[in-house]
Design an enzyme around this catalytic site. Structure first.
Site, short mmCIF file in Angstrom:
data_model
loop_
_atom_site.label_atom_id
_atom_site.label_comp_id
_atom_site.label_asym_id
_atom_site.label_seq_id
_atom_site.Cartn_x
_atom_site.Cartn_y
_atom_site.Cartn_z
N ASP A 12 16.71 4.39 -28.38
CA ASP A 12 15.84 3.26 -28.10
C ASP A 12 14.87 3.02 -29.26
O ASP A 12 14.51 3.94 -29.98
CB ASP A 12 15.05 3.55 -26.80
CG ASP A 12 14.40 2.31 -26.23
OD1 ASP A 12 14.75 1.19 -26.67
OD2 ASP A 12 13.52 2.44 -25.36
N ASN A 14 15.11 0.26 -31.65
CA ASN A 14 15.60 -0.47 -32.83
C ASN A 14 14.80 -1.74 -33.07
O ASN A 14 14.43 -2.06 -34.20
CB ASN A 14 17.08 -0.86 -32.65
CG ASN A 14 18.00 0.33 -32.63
OD1 ASN A 14 17.59 1.44 -32.93
ND2 ASN A 14 19.26 0.10 -32.31
N ARG A 16 11.72 -2.55 -32.03
CA ARG A 16 10.33 -2.29 -32.43
C ARG A 16 10.25 -1.83 -33.88
O ARG A 16 9.35 -2.19 -34.62
CB ARG A 16 9.70 -1.24 -31.51
CG ARG A 16 9.11 -1.83 -30.26
CD ARG A 16 8.86 -0.81 -29.21
NE ARG A 16 10.11 -0.45 -28.55
CZ ARG A 16 10.23 0.57 -27.71
NH1 ARG A 16 9.20 1.34 -27.47
NH2 ARG A 16 11.37 0.80 -27.12
N TRP A 17 11.24 -1.06 -34.28
CA TRP A 17 11.29 -0.57 -35.67
C TRP A 17 11.38 -1.76 -36.64
O TRP A 17 10.69 -1.80 -37.65
CB TRP A 17 12.52 0.34 -35.83
CG TRP A 17 12.64 1.02 -37.16
CD1 TRP A 17 12.07 2.20 -37.54
CD2 TRP A 17 13.39 0.56 -38.29
NE1 TRP A 17 12.42 2.51 -38.83
CE2 TRP A 17 13.23 1.51 -39.31
CE3 TRP A 17 14.18 -0.56 -38.54
CZ2 TRP A 17 13.84 1.39 -40.56
CZ3 TRP A 17 14.79 -0.69 -39.78
CH2 TRP A 17 14.61 0.28 -40.78
N ARG A 25 15.29 -8.33 -35.24
CA ARG A 25 15.71 -7.18 -34.44
C ARG A 25 17.04 -6.57 -34.92
O ARG A 25 17.23 -5.36 -34.89
CB ARG A 25 15.86 -7.59 -32.97
CG ARG A 25 14.57 -7.96 -32.29
CD ARG A 25 14.83 -8.43 -30.86
NE ARG A 25 15.56 -7.44 -30.10
CZ ARG A 25 15.00 -6.38 -29.50
NH1 ARG A 25 13.71 -6.22 -29.55
NH2 ARG A 25 15.74 -5.53 -28.84
N SER A 57 23.87 -1.06 -22.47
CA SER A 57 23.80 -0.90 -21.02
C SER A 57 24.35 -2.14 -20.31
O SER A 57 24.49 -3.21 -20.92
CB SER A 57 22.35 -0.68 -20.59
OG SER A 57 21.64 -1.90 -20.66
N ASN A 60 22.03 -4.88 -20.86
CA ASN A 60 21.90 -5.46 -22.21
C ASN A 60 22.65 -6.78 -22.38
O ASN A 60 22.38 -7.54 -23.30
CB ASN A 60 22.37 -4.47 -23.30
CG ASN A 60 21.42 -3.31 -23.54
OD1 ASN A 60 21.82 -2.24 -23.99
ND2 ASN A 60 20.14 -3.51 -23.24
N SER A 188 16.42 4.76 -17.40
CA SER A 188 17.13 3.50 -17.61
C SER A 188 18.59 3.52 -17.14
O SER A 188 19.49 3.07 -17.87
CB SER A 188 17.06 3.08 -19.07
OG SER A 188 15.73 2.86 -19.45
C1 FPP Z 1 17.90 0.10 -28.17
O1 FPP Z 1 16.91 -0.46 -28.98
C2 FPP Z 1 19.18 0.06 -28.82
C3 FPP Z 1 20.26 -0.66 -28.40
C4 FPP Z 1 20.24 -1.52 -27.22
C5 FPP Z 1 21.52 -0.64 -29.15
C6 FPP Z 1 21.93 0.67 -29.74
C7 FPP Z 1 22.87 0.42 -30.85
C8 FPP Z 1 22.91 1.11 -32.03
C9 FPP Z 1 22.06 2.25 -32.30
C10 FPP Z 1 23.84 0.72 -33.13
C11 FPP Z 1 25.29 0.71 -32.85
C12 FPP Z 1 25.80 1.84 -32.03
C13 FPP Z 1 26.97 2.48 -32.25
C14 FPP Z 1 27.43 3.52 -31.29
C15 FPP Z 1 27.81 2.23 -33.43
P1 FPP Z 1 16.16 -1.77 -28.47
O2 FPP Z 1 16.87 -2.94 -29.05
O3 FPP Z 1 16.07 -1.75 -26.99
O4 FPP Z 1 14.77 -1.58 -29.13
P2 FPP Z 1 13.35 -2.04 -28.54
O5 FPP Z 1 13.17 -1.33 -27.22
O6 FPP Z 1 12.39 -1.57 -29.58
O7 FPP Z 1 13.40 -3.53 -28.39
#
Ligand code: FPP
Length: 240
Positions: A12, A14, A16-17, A25, A57, A60, A188
């Site tokens: 989790d 990505n 925010r980073w 995003r 998920s 998502n 979650s």
């Molecule tokens: C959560 O961060 C991350 C995801 C919903 C996607 C995860 C996907 C990857 C790490 C890349 C691809 C994966 C593979 C297996 C190749 P968020 O978007 O919910 O972040 P936030 O909570 O800060 O908005």
């Protein structure tokens, strides 16, 4: 490793980073994929049996269309570019979730990567896609009910082991450790049945910053704990 066989990760943070750097995003997801590669490699070198990653998920799907498409493309890219190396390293792929819901091109590459790595046995990389824990439980309950009506099983047969065998994770040991990045204190809808006795490790580190040394820190923390599975310390020590 003896005392830790299966690590599951809720990746989790990505978005925010990326936001912290005034970037879109998707930039965070791209960097997140680099951490996936790093953590998979590290887990393989460590001798882990199973690494489970929550990549997408069932909720998502409700994100903006453009973000969903980007994540699907990233997944396709990951599988296309990594499958040969995964096979070389003895990593077998497995996917859990409502896979049929994914776009046809992603389903196709999933099938190919499953076939390519089917004989690998050093580590299982279990990727949760279009996954929801409640959906998994409901689907198990439906199949069990059906098998009861046809007489394949009787209600008295239903126990922990039988139930586990109706889940997507059939034949995969339960996670020993569940890591969640970015500090949110929630599960979650991830592996609701499987994490009954799993140790939890929640870090404020955002997924794109969760490198091998952060991962090693989580494992060190796990190793310092005593898992009692509802028993008392003396019983656990006596069993060892
Ligand atoms: C959560 O961060 C991350 C995801 C919903 C996607 C995860 C996907 C990857 C790490 C890349 C691809 C994966 C593979 C297996 C190749 P968020 O978007 O919910 O972040 P936030 O909570 O800060 O908005």
């Amino acid at each position: 490793m003896e005392n830790i066989r299966h690590i599951a990760i809720i990746m989790d943070g990505n978005g925010r980073w990326a936001k912290k750097q005034n970037k879109p995003r998707i930039y965070g997801h791209k960097e997140g994929m680099s951490r996936v590669k790093e953590i998979v490699q590290y887990s393989r070198n460590l001798g882990l049996d199973v690494l489970s990653l929550f990549a997408f998920s069932s909720e998502n799907w409700f994100r903006p269309k453009s973000e969903v498409s980007f994540l699907m493309a990233l997944l396709e890219q990951y599988l296309k570019s990594e499958v040969a190396e995964l096979k070389e390293n003895g990593v077998k792929l497995n996917f859990i979730g409502n896979i049929k819901k994914l776009p046809p091109n992603v389903c196709k590459i999933i099938e190919q990567s499953l076939r390519t790595t089917e004989d690998c046995s050093d580590m299982l990389l279990n990727i949760a896609l279009s996954y929801g824990g409640r959906e998994e439980l409901l689907s198990a309950v439906k199949s069990i009910a059906y098998d009861c009506t046809t007489g394949k099983i009787s209600p008295e047969d239903i126990n922990d082991t039988l139930f586990s065998n109706y889940l997507y994770t059939k034949s995969i040991p339960d996670p020993d450790l569940l890591i969640r990045t970015s500090g949110e204190m929630r599960i979650s809808n991830f592996m609701l049945w499987q994490i009954a006795y799993t140790e939890l490790y929640i870090t404020d580190t955002l997924w794109p910053d969760f490198n091998s040394s952060e991962f090693a820190k989580a494992i060190d923390n796990y190793n310092s704990r005593e898992r009692r599975f509802g028993k008392i310390s003396e019983q656990i020590n006596g069993e060892q």
